[in-house]
Design an enzyme around this catalytic site. Structure first.
Site, PDB file in Angstrom:
ATOM      1  N   CYS A  70       5.416  58.121  74.850  1.00  0.00           N
ATOM      2  CA  CYS A  70       5.906  57.851  76.212  1.00  0.00           C
ATOM      3  C   CYS A  70       5.425  56.474  76.677  1.00  0.00           C
ATOM      4  CB  CYS A  70       5.398  58.943  77.151  1.00  0.00           C
ATOM      5  SG  CYS A  70       5.632  58.603  78.887  1.00  0.00           S
TER       6      CYS A  70
ATOM      7  N   CYS B 160       3.743  56.456  80.107  1.00  0.00           N
ATOM      8  CA  CYS B 160       2.399  57.041  80.016  1.00  0.00           C
ATOM      9  C   CYS B 160       1.350  55.987  79.669  1.00  0.00           C
ATOM     10  CB  CYS B 160       2.364  58.149  78.977  1.00  0.00           C
ATOM     11  SG  CYS B 160       3.409  59.555  79.374  1.00  0.00           S
TER      12      CYS B 160
END
Length: 104
Positions: A29, A32
Site C-alpha cells: 500500500c 500506508c
C-alpha cells in the site's frame, strides 16, 4: 510501533487502560508508506498516553474480519474495550494530534 498478531492484540485490548490506536496497513500500500511516518511521529509525541499497534492485513485475517477492515490504511481507536473511532484514508499529523488530545 510494533507489529502484532491477532492473539496479542486481543490480550492487549483486554488489559490496557490506555486508548489504543490500531493502524491497519500492508507493505504493498503506497498511502500506508506515507501514513506510517505520521503514525510514528504521533507515537513519539504521545508516548505513555496512547498505545499504537500496527496490524499488517496480509497476516492477521481474524483481526481484519473482527474489525471489518475493507480499505487501508485504516485506524481504529479503542477506549475501555469499545471502538470510539474508525476512519480510513490518509490523515495529516494535525488530525491525529487533535483527535488524541480530544480523547485524552
Amino acid at each position: 510501533m510494533k507489529n502484532l498478531n491477532d492473539k496479542i492484540l486481543e490480550k492487549l485490548t483486554n488489559i490496557l487502560n490506555l486508548p489504543i490506536l490500531i493502524y491497519f496497513w500492508s507493505e504493498w500500500c503506497e498511502i500506508c508508506k506515507i501514513s506510517k511516518n505520521i503514525i510514528s511521529d504521533i507515537e513519539i509525541k504521545f508516548k505513555n498516553k496512547i498505545k499504537i499497534i500496527k496490524i499488517n492485513i496480509d497476516y492477521n485475517y481474524y483481526t481484519i474480519e473482527k474489525f471489518a477492515i475493507k480499505n487501508i490504511p485504516t485506524i481504529i481507536i479503542i477506549l475501555n474495550k469499545k471502538i470510539i473511532i474508525k476512519k480510513q484514508g490518509l490523515f495529516d499529523r494535525e488530525f491525529f494530534k487533535k483527535l488524541i488530545k480530544k480523547i485524552l
